[in-house]
Motif scaffolding. Structure first.
Motif, PDB file in Angstrom:
ATOM      1  N   MET A 234      62.035 -17.734  -5.003  1.00  0.00           N
ATOM      2  CA  MET A 234      62.540 -18.471  -3.854  1.00  0.00           C
ATOM      3  C   MET A 234      61.868 -17.939  -2.580  1.00  0.00           C
ATOM      4  SD  MET A 234      64.737 -18.694  -6.415  1.00  0.00           S
ATOM      5  CE  MET A 234      66.032 -17.461  -6.516  1.00  0.00           C
ATOM      6  N   VAL A 235      61.533 -18.873  -1.665  1.00  0.00           N
ATOM      7  CA  VAL A 235      60.872 -18.445  -0.428  1.00  0.00           C
ATOM      8  C   VAL A 235      61.578 -19.036   0.786  1.00  0.00           C
ATOM      9  CG1 VAL A 235      58.612 -18.237  -1.530  1.00  0.00           C
ATOM     10  CG2 VAL A 235      59.241 -20.394  -0.437  1.00  0.00           C
ATOM     11  N   ASP A 236      61.317 -18.406   1.922  1.00  0.00           N
ATOM     12  CA  ASP A 236      61.935 -18.817   3.175  1.00  0.00           C
ATOM     13  C   ASP A 236      61.053 -19.862   3.857  1.00  0.00           C
ATOM     14  OD1 ASP A 236      63.033 -19.118   5.650  1.00  0.00           O
ATOM     15  OD2 ASP A 236      63.061 -16.959   6.147  1.00  0.00           O
ATOM     16  N   VAL A 237      61.541 -21.100   3.966  1.00  0.00           N
ATOM     17  CA  VAL A 237      60.743 -22.132   4.621  1.00  0.00           C
ATOM     18  C   VAL A 237      61.409 -22.609   5.916  1.00  0.00           C
ATOM     19  CG1 VAL A 237      59.494 -22.956   2.599  1.00  0.00           C
ATOM     20  CG2 VAL A 237      61.753 -23.881   3.070  1.00  0.00           C
ATOM     21  N   THR A 238      62.249 -21.748   6.481  1.00  0.00           N
ATOM     22  CA  THR A 238      62.868 -22.088   7.759  1.00  0.00           C
ATOM     23  C   THR A 238      61.767 -22.374   8.780  1.00  0.00           C
ATOM     24  OG1 THR A 238      64.556 -20.474   7.185  1.00  0.00           O
ATOM     25  CG2 THR A 238      64.588 -21.304   9.448  1.00  0.00           C
ATOM     26  N   GLY A 239      61.822 -23.515   9.426  1.00  0.00           N
ATOM     27  CA  GLY A 239      60.825 -23.817  10.455  1.00  0.00           C
ATOM     28  C   GLY A 239      59.521 -24.373   9.907  1.00  0.00           C
ATOM     29  N   ILE A 240      59.384 -24.475   8.606  1.00  0.00           N
ATOM     30  CA  ILE A 240      58.172 -25.073   8.039  1.00  0.00           C
ATOM     31  C   ILE A 240      58.511 -26.505   7.622  1.00  0.00           C
ATOM     32  CG2 ILE A 240      56.421 -24.961   6.219  1.00  0.00           C
ATOM     33  CD1 ILE A 240      56.880 -21.982   6.044  1.00  0.00           C
ATOM     34  N   GLU A 241      57.722 -27.450   8.106  1.00  0.00           N
ATOM     35  CA  GLU A 241      57.985 -28.834   7.716  1.00  0.00           C
ATOM     36  C   GLU A 241      57.467 -29.075   6.322  1.00  0.00           C
ATOM     37  OE1 GLU A 241      57.117 -32.431   9.836  1.00  0.00           O
ATOM     38  OE2 GLU A 241      57.605 -31.359  11.714  1.00  0.00           O
ATOM     39  N   CYS A 242      58.364 -29.141   5.357  1.00  0.00           N
ATOM     40  CA  CYS A 242      57.898 -29.333   3.985  1.00  0.00           C
ATOM     41  C   CYS A 242      58.949 -30.095   3.202  1.00  0.00           C
ATOM     42  CB  CYS A 242      57.623 -27.974   3.337  1.00  0.00           C
ATOM     43  SG  CYS A 242      59.030 -26.866   3.341  1.00  0.00           S
ATOM     44  N   ARG A 243      58.510 -30.643   2.071  1.00  0.00           N
ATOM     45  CA  ARG A 243      59.428 -31.393   1.224  1.00  0.00           C
ATOM     46  C   ARG A 243      59.283 -30.955  -0.220  1.00  0.00           C
ATOM     47  NH1 ARG A 243      58.819 -37.337   2.641  1.00  0.00           N
ATOM     48  NH2 ARG A 243      58.049 -37.278   4.759  1.00  0.00           N
ATOM     49  N   GLU A 244      60.234 -31.358  -1.029  1.00  0.00           N
ATOM     50  CA  GLU A 244      60.138 -31.092  -2.465  1.00  0.00           C
ATOM     51  C   GLU A 244      58.888 -31.783  -2.987  1.00  0.00           C
ATOM     52  OE1 GLU A 244      64.035 -32.273  -3.865  1.00  0.00           O
ATOM     53  OE2 GLU A 244      64.968 -30.550  -2.882  1.00  0.00           O
ATOM     54  N   GLY A 245      58.158 -31.093  -3.837  1.00  0.00           N
ATOM     55  CA  GLY A 245      56.910 -31.660  -4.362  1.00  0.00           C
ATOM     56  C   GLY A 245      55.680 -31.201  -3.598  1.00  0.00           C
ATOM     57  N   ASP A 246      55.855 -30.619  -2.427  1.00  0.00           N
ATOM     58  CA  ASP A 246      54.695 -30.145  -1.655  1.00  0.00           C
ATOM     59  C   ASP A 246      54.005 -28.969  -2.360  1.00  0.00           C
ATOM     60  OD1 ASP A 246      54.872 -31.968   0.335  1.00  0.00           O
ATOM     61  OD2 ASP A 246      55.829 -30.638   1.812  1.00  0.00           O
ATOM     62  N   ALA A 247      52.711 -28.854  -2.084  1.00  0.00           N
ATOM     63  CA  ALA A 247      51.920 -27.803  -2.724  1.00  0.00           C
ATOM     64  C   ALA A 247      52.236 -26.429  -2.137  1.00  0.00           C
ATOM     65  CB  ALA A 247      50.439 -28.102  -2.554  1.00  0.00           C
ATOM     66  N   VAL A 248      52.171 -25.431  -3.003  1.00  0.00           N
ATOM     67  CA  VAL A 248      52.407 -24.048  -2.603  1.00  0.00           C
ATOM     68  C   VAL A 248      51.233 -23.211  -3.099  1.00  0.00           C
ATOM     69  CG1 VAL A 248      53.928 -22.064  -2.916  1.00  0.00           C
ATOM     70  CG2 VAL A 248      54.887 -24.376  -2.909  1.00  0.00           C
TER      71      VAL A 248
ATOM     72  N   PHE B  78      54.375 -13.066   0.115  1.00  0.00           N
ATOM     73  CA  PHE B  78      54.609 -14.391   0.668  1.00  0.00           C
ATOM     74  C   PHE B  78      53.753 -15.408  -0.062  1.00  0.00           C
ATOM     75  CE2 PHE B  78      50.948 -12.752   2.929  1.00  0.00           C
ATOM     76  CZ  PHE B  78      50.122 -13.850   3.076  1.00  0.00           C
ATOM     77  N   VAL B  79      54.066 -16.669   0.136  1.00  0.00           N
ATOM     78  CA  VAL B  79      53.219 -17.745  -0.359  1.00  0.00           C
ATOM     79  C   VAL B  79      52.827 -18.578   0.858  1.00  0.00           C
ATOM     80  CG1 VAL B  79      54.452 -17.811  -2.561  1.00  0.00           C
ATOM     81  CG2 VAL B  79      55.123 -19.379  -0.729  1.00  0.00           C
ATOM     82  N   THR B  80      51.892 -19.498   0.673  1.00  0.00           N
ATOM     83  CA  THR B  80      51.496 -20.346   1.792  1.00  0.00           C
ATOM     84  C   THR B  80      51.905 -21.784   1.516  1.00  0.00           C
ATOM     85  OG1 THR B  80      49.669 -18.902   2.362  1.00  0.00           O
ATOM     86  CG2 THR B  80      49.534 -21.152   3.170  1.00  0.00           C
ATOM     87  N   ILE B  81      52.638 -22.348   2.479  1.00  0.00           N
ATOM     88  CA  ILE B  81      53.051 -23.749   2.376  1.00  0.00           C
ATOM     89  C   ILE B  81      52.658 -24.434   3.676  1.00  0.00           C
ATOM     90  CG2 ILE B  81      55.037 -25.313   2.193  1.00  0.00           C
ATOM     91  CD1 ILE B  81      56.458 -23.112   0.569  1.00  0.00           C
ATOM     92  N   LYS B  82      51.938 -25.515   3.598  1.00  0.00           N
ATOM     93  CA  LYS B  82      51.489 -26.235   4.793  1.00  0.00           C
ATOM     94  C   LYS B  82      50.841 -25.275   5.793  1.00  0.00           C
ATOM     95  CE  LYS B  82      53.309 -30.323   3.882  1.00  0.00           C
ATOM     96  NZ  LYS B  82      52.667 -31.594   3.920  1.00  0.00           N
ATOM     97  N   ASN B  83      49.974 -24.419   5.266  1.00  0.00           N
ATOM     98  CA  ASN B  83      49.253 -23.453   6.089  1.00  0.00           C
ATOM     99  C   ASN B  83      50.127 -22.400   6.751  1.00  0.00           C
ATOM    100  OD1 ASN B  83      46.618 -24.273   5.627  1.00  0.00           O
ATOM    101  ND2 ASN B  83      46.885 -25.983   7.070  1.00  0.00           N
ATOM    102  N   GLU B  84      51.393 -22.311   6.357  1.00  0.00           N
ATOM    103  CA  GLU B  84      52.237 -21.280   6.958  1.00  0.00           C
ATOM    104  C   GLU B  84      52.752 -20.312   5.906  1.00  0.00           C
ATOM    105  OE1 GLU B  84      54.745 -22.251  10.277  1.00  0.00           O
ATOM    106  OE2 GLU B  84      54.228 -24.372  10.010  1.00  0.00           O
ATOM    107  N   LYS B  85      52.983 -19.090   6.360  1.00  0.00           N
ATOM    108  CA  LYS B  85      53.481 -18.078   5.433  1.00  0.00           C
ATOM    109  C   LYS B  85      54.963 -18.275   5.177  1.00  0.00           C
ATOM    110  CE  LYS B  85      50.357 -14.352   6.693  1.00  0.00           C
ATOM    111  NZ  LYS B  85      50.188 -12.964   7.081  1.00  0.00           N
ATOM    112  N   ALA B  86      55.348 -18.218   3.909  1.00  0.00           N
ATOM    113  CA  ALA B  86      56.768 -18.280   3.565  1.00  0.00           C
ATOM    114  C   ALA B  86      57.066 -17.050   2.729  1.00  0.00           C
ATOM    115  CB  ALA B  86      57.052 -19.553   2.774  1.00  0.00           C
ATOM    116  N   SER B  87      57.917 -16.151   3.219  1.00  0.00           N
ATOM    117  CA  SER B  87      58.087 -14.887   2.511  1.00  0.00           C
ATOM    118  C   SER B  87      59.076 -15.041   1.354  1.00  0.00           C
ATOM    119  CB  SER B  87      58.477 -13.768   3.469  1.00  0.00           C
ATOM    120  OG  SER B  87      59.800 -13.952   3.851  1.00  0.00           O
TER     121      SER B  87
END
Ligand SMILES: *Cc1c(COP(=O)(O)O)cnc(C)c1O
Length: 815
Positions: A763-777, A743-752
């Motif tokens: 490619m990672v699953d960001v369902t339910g994570i509030e994020c946008r293009e350009g956000d840090a991973v 997994f990676v971490t986006i906005k402090n959440e795990k994205a598998s």
């Protein structure tokens, strides 16, 4: 600061041993490496668990420093300088700061709390600077040493101070209170985390509130446990989102454009302001600032106008690779005299090239006249041996006659127009400018263009880890640090430079070419080459590298070349094989080795070493001990029969932790420096060094039944939000990390990770994570840790770190 030394003596209760005549003191220093030390510096020789500045005094006298606060006069320095002898030099530094602070009487804002101190400090500086000459702590100088240094930068032109205080245990705050003496106190976010050093949250709050024991007002978020600790002398001035009894009642609304609208009710009226942030921490920090403005009776309009312009605070000094082999130190967000001094010290510690360029904007708010200010700046530039100054701004340009080595431009645009003619190349460039000058455009022009994926290396963490391991050693044990394989993937030169700064004893590399590139980049530390091929012997000799010799064949080959070159006592390191069975002389070759070396004047056995196969594994402790015993036996025999006194060493990182009795004369630290331990308890004491970061390139939502990536290895069972990240196996991310394993971490959440890792993307699953293009991973760092990744991938952290491809840009920073 201009003080007579005679006035300082009673303040720090020193015994004065004079030899140079009473001097006037214009600055204080604790850093022996600073080029800013001079005849009017008072140097405090601090003593730490593995550092004693008394040993640099002789050097400093050679450089012209004449006044020292010490616990004793080093033998070889008697009668060569003025000495102020005290019992404890840190206590003396603090007592000096208390005295110095007492010479000034103006409002001082004191900040403490668990989070937000530095940001609130920087924002307050921004909000109040139109009306005050402010002195504030530089960066996050908030410790037992940092606070005294900050306070001693006050001068007679300042009329407002902003200082932060950080503590890690009880009894520290009392000391900082006496130095800062805040009239306005702010408790920023106190956090809920249980901190080591405090019994519980209550004790933590109580200790922190000691900073405000004599303040006229204390600002805090209303909270019953804090209320009770506001001193009887102070007015409580509280705010709250929920408790209407607070002095200021707040509500907020997020706007669609990244802004937050904040409503505040104060003295029976309602007002509003907008800030350009939405996260909770920024909102709280802005409210702390608002409280100060209200207390100082600013009107709604001014508050609104200034709050709108709050900006993200960059707290790090970053080192980046620049065009044409330059290295860039990016401090493009502020310019005040104090932080210029710090940045110049950092430049000196990092400089890769002889040539040093400073790009500097006008300096605001020095409290001095421009005439005096730019004289001081010019002086600073001379003492720091800056090769060229590029001044940008109307004011600095007006004073250009003060600089002998300068080029000047009215504004940033004019500089950028002349960019090509300035011939940047093979130099270290410090970029330091006030926000309004938008020096980020200069950074962008000078920075090497690469992908958005970077490996960030925290230099403070490296220092921390080094000091941690040092503290576990006997004081006399030397330290070799392994920087092979490009500093375990983290960057060879920059780390070597830092280690040189910390005065480690030796560096170790695997191959000659690694050593050669460090030497040509200017590293002066001795470097041992673990596996020198015979063909590289001439280059090793030419670059004064020190070969490990592990066989009779290698020894004869080296001797042949060394004799041709008529060398005398060339340092070599003899490797013994005690069970690793990789490289080294085995027991049955020792006699021949002795026969060859006996009476030989061409080489000198600088050290004898061996390497352990199982120092990390308790199950093989017996084997490890047998290796140590054999090392003892074979090395003693060599020492006796050859009559030599070499450095002996056998321990690597986990050896240091598990076999403290086998330190011999030196240890070889590797993975531990980079923040990785295989012992969970020890891991907690280390700081994370490397963070692999990227950004989101694209986001899309796919429907149930659709697939992701090559081979359709991920099939969506429900609508799924997917983010694509520009990093793949060509960058060193194992393909096995895909398909739901990692997994990676986006906005402090795990994205598998969904589907297979591609060559340059995943490619990672960001369902339910509030994020946008350009956000840090975050690919690895705090989470997942390299250890965690290694474990799941059935490998070791060493492999993960050293696999990160060289196309990934390394960025070094310091908090
Ligand atoms: C790599 C290496 C080390 C350092 O090992 P760590 O486990 O990373 O501490 C020490 N000695 C030798 C000979 C090495 O090759």
């Amino acid at each position: 600061m201009i003080l007579k030394i005679q006035n300082i003596i009673p303040q720090i209760q020193a015994v004065f041993v004079e030899s140079k005549g009473g001097e006037s003191i214009e600055s204080i220093s604790i850093d022996s490496r600073s080029l800013q030390n001079g005849p009017h510096t008072l140097f405090f020789a601090l003593v730490g668990p593995n550092h004693d500045a008394h040993s640099y005094i002789k050097d400093l006298i050679g450089k012209g420093v004449q006044n020292f606060v010490v616990t004793h006069i080093p033998e070889d320095c008697v009668a060569q300088a003025n000495f102020l002898i005290v019992e404890n030099t840190l206590d003396a530094l603090q007592a000096f700061a208390v005295y110095y602070r007492s010479l000034f009487d103006f409002p001082v804002i004191g900040l403490t709390g668990s989070n937000g101190k530095t940001i609130v400090k920087e924002w307050l500086n921004f909000l109040l600077s139109p009306d005050y000459n402010i002195i504030r702590s530089p960066k996050s100088y908030n410790s037992q040493v940092g606070v005294p240094l900050s306070v001693t930068a006050i001068n007679e032109h300042h009329n407002l101070g902003i200082f932060e205080a950080g503590i890690s245990t009880t009894s520290e705050m009392d000391k900082l209170q006496k130095i800062i003496k805040p009239s306005i106190g702010i408790l920023t976010n106190i956090g809920t985390a249980h901190d080591e050093g405090f019994a519980d949250l209550e004790e933590k709050i109580k200790e922190k509130m000691l900073l405000f024991q004599e303040s006229e007002v204390v600002i805090f978020q209303k909270n019953n446990s804090v209320d009770g600790f506001v001193s009887a002398k102070s007015k409580a001035f509280s705010w709250s989102f929920s408790n209407k009894e607070a002095d200021v009642f707040i509500s907020k609304k997020q706007k669609s454009d990244q802004n937050t609208l904040i409503y505040y009710h104060y003295k029976g009226n309602s007002f509003e302001m907008t800030i350009p942030f939405q996260d909770n921490a920024s909102v709280e920090n802005a409210i702390s600032c608002l409280m100060v403005l209200l207390y100082l009776e600013y009107d709604e309009k001014t508050i609104q106008n200034r709050m709108e312009l709050l900006y993200p605070v960059e707290m790090r000094l970053k080192v980046k690779n620049g065009i044409n082999n330059c290295s860039i130190i990016d401090d493009s967000y502020n310019s005040d005299f104090q932080s210029l001094k710090i940045a110049l010290d950092f430049l000196e510690s990092q400089k890769q090239y002889h040539k040093k360029t400073l790009i500097l904007s006008d300096i605001f708010q020095s409290g001095l006249s421009n005439e005096a200010l730019y004289s001081k700046v010019s002086h600073l530039i001379v003492s720091n041996k800056i090769t060229r100054v590029i001044g940008i701004g109307e004011t600095i340009s007006a004073f250009q006659n003060k600089f002998t080595n300068g080029v000047f431009f009215k504004n940033t645009a004019e500089f950028l127009d002349s960019f090509d003619s300035l011939d940047f190349g093979n130099e270290t460039i410090l970029i330091k400018g006030a926000r309004t000058f938008q020096f980020e455009e200069i950074v962008a022009a000078l920075e090497e263009k690469t992908h958005e994926t970077v490996l960030e290396i925290n230099l403070n963490a490296i220092s921390h880890n080094l000091n941690f391991f040092k503290s576990t050693l006997k004081p006399t044990t030397k330290m070799m640090v392994m920087v092979k394989a490009f500093g375990y993937g983290n960057g060879g030169f920059e780390i070597a430079k830092l280690l040189e700064h910390h005065k480690v004893d030796y560096l170790g590399v695997a191959f000659a070419d690694e050593g050669i590139s460090l030497k040509t980049a200017g590293i002066k530390l001795p470097i041992m080459v673990l596996n020198p091929e015979s063909t590289s012997f001439p280059a090793i000799i030419q670059h004064q590298l020190e070969p490990e010799i592990y066989s009779l064949k290698g020894l004869h080959a080296f001797l042949k070349i060394a004799e041709q070159k008529k060398l005398k006592h060339f340092p070599i390191h003899v490797k013994l094989d005690t069970g690793m069975h990789r490289l080294g002389f085995e027991a049955n070759t020792i006699e021949d080795l002795i026969a060859t070396l006996k009476g030989n004047e061409t080489v000198k056995v600088k050290s004898i070493l061996s390497h352990m196969a199982t120092s990390d594994d308790a199950a093989h402790a017996d084997f490890a001990k047998a290796q140590i015993n054999l090392f003892e036996k074979l090395s003693s025999k060599l020492i006796q029969e050859l009559g030599i006194q070499p450095i002996r060493h056998i321990l690597n990182t986990s050896g240091i932790s598990n076999f403290p009795n086998a330190q011999y004369d030196m240890v070889r630290l590797g993975i531990g420096l980079y923040g990785v331990s295989n012992d969970p308890e020890e891991q907690k004491l280390l700081e994370n060094v490397s963070t692999l970061k990227s950004v989101i390139s694209q986001i899309r939502t796919i429907s149930a039944g659709e697939s992701v990536g090559y081979g359709r290895r991920f099939l969506a069972e429900k609508p799924t939000k997917i983010a694509t990240i520009p990093i793949g196996y060509a960058d060193g991310i194992a393909r096995a990390w895909g398909n739901g394993v990692g997994f990676v971490t986006i906005k402090n959440e795990k994205a598998s990770i969904l589907g297979s890792v591609c060559m340059d993307m995943l490619m990672v699953d960001v369902t339910g994570i509030e994020c946008r293009e350009g956000d840090a991973v975050i690919i690895f760092g705090e989470s997942p840790t390299v250890n965690e990744m290694a474990h799941k991938l059935n490998t070791i952290p060493y492999e993960i770190l050293t696999s990160i491809s060289q196309r990934v840009k390394r960025v070094f920073y310091r908090e």
